[in-house]
Design a protein around this motif. Structure first.
Motif, PDB file in Angstrom:
ATOM      1  N   TRP A 230      -3.335  -0.473  -1.727  1.00 30.27           N
ATOM      2  CA  TRP A 230      -3.759   1.140  -0.589  1.00 30.27           C
ATOM      3  C   TRP A 230      -2.675   1.556   0.071  1.00 30.27           C
ATOM      4  CZ3 TRP A 230      -6.173   5.015  -3.319  1.00 30.27           C
ATOM      5  CH2 TRP A 230      -6.243   6.281  -2.180  1.00 30.27           C
TER       6      TRP A 230
ATOM      7  N   TYR B 139      -3.648   8.503   6.847  1.00 30.12           N
ATOM      8  CA  TYR B 139      -4.614   8.771   6.638  1.00 30.12           C
ATOM      9  C   TYR B 139      -4.910   7.240   8.126  1.00 30.12           C
ATOM     10  CZ  TYR B 139      -5.685  10.770   2.872  1.00 30.12           C
ATOM     11  OH  TYR B 139      -6.439  12.000   2.354  1.00 30.12           O
TER      12      TYR B 139
ATOM     13  N   ASN C 114      -1.926   3.662   2.608  1.00 32.69           N
ATOM     14  CA  ASN C 114      -3.371   4.602   3.665  1.00 32.69           C
ATOM     15  C   ASN C 114      -1.755   5.850   3.668  1.00 32.69           C
ATOM     16  OD1 ASN C 114      -1.908   2.264   5.001  1.00 32.69           O
ATOM     17  ND2 ASN C 114      -2.794   3.022   6.895  1.00 32.69           N
TER      18      ASN C 114
END
Length: 185
Positions: A175, A181, A177
């Protein structure tokens, strides 16, 4: 540690005029304040698929990883990309982007498309890792529509089918980010 080349290094080559980047052959380019030495020493347009450019550039730079996706899935193109990767002894780490925030039928289509892409990369072979990221780049922790907690909950809710597909084909999803985030989130 392995070094690689990301498609983000050359993303200005692929964005259309009026999008994130301005056409470097237009007069509008100069008034944007872009760093001229870097942007004027690289191609303005490509005469090959973006992934071919990235793999060839990774070879020139003598780095191990080409972080780019496939723009076409016809047999001839796939064979060409596999050959380029083998010639340079490169690992391909593609990116899969999806809108994890959108709801309803559109959200379902986004996840089905991402899942299909994971399976395609599994069939491609030799892919150990795929980067997974949120697109379009309009959501972030400072946006209130939807609020951050809801954004995170929607992302979490959307992930299980993609994780299952990746497990089935032996790919690890990483992922990204981005968009402010935090890793802890």
């Amino acid at each position: 540690m392995r070094l690689g080349l990301t498609n983000a290094s050359y993303q200005y080559l692929f964005g259309g005029d009026g999008e994130m980047f301005v056409d470097r052959t237009s007069g509008r380019y100069d008034w944007r304040g872009m760093a001229a030495p870097y942007f004027t020493q690289t191609p303005v347009t490509l005469d090959m698929a973006p992934e071919e450019f990235h793999i060839r550039r990774a070879t020139e730079l003598d780095v191990d990883v080409a972080h780019t996706g496939l723009s076409r899935w016809d047999d001839e193109h796939v064979a060409k990309i596999k050959s380029l990767l083998a010639e340079g002894d490169h690992e391909l780490i593609p990116a899969i982007g999806a809108d994890f925030i959108v709801r309803g039928d559109e959200g379902k289509r986004e996840m089905e498309t991402a899942e299909d892409l994971i399976r395609r990369y599994g069939d491609f072979g030799g892919i150990n890792t795929c980067k997974l990221c949120l697109v379009p780049m309009i959501y972030n922790r400072f946006r209130n529509d939807p609020p951050l907690r809801e954004q995170l909950d929607l992302i979490i809710e959307a992930l299980p089918p993609l994780v299952r597909a990746a497990e089935e084909v032996g790919i690890v999803l990483a992922w990204e980010n981005h968009l402010d985030y935090r890793a802890s989130e």
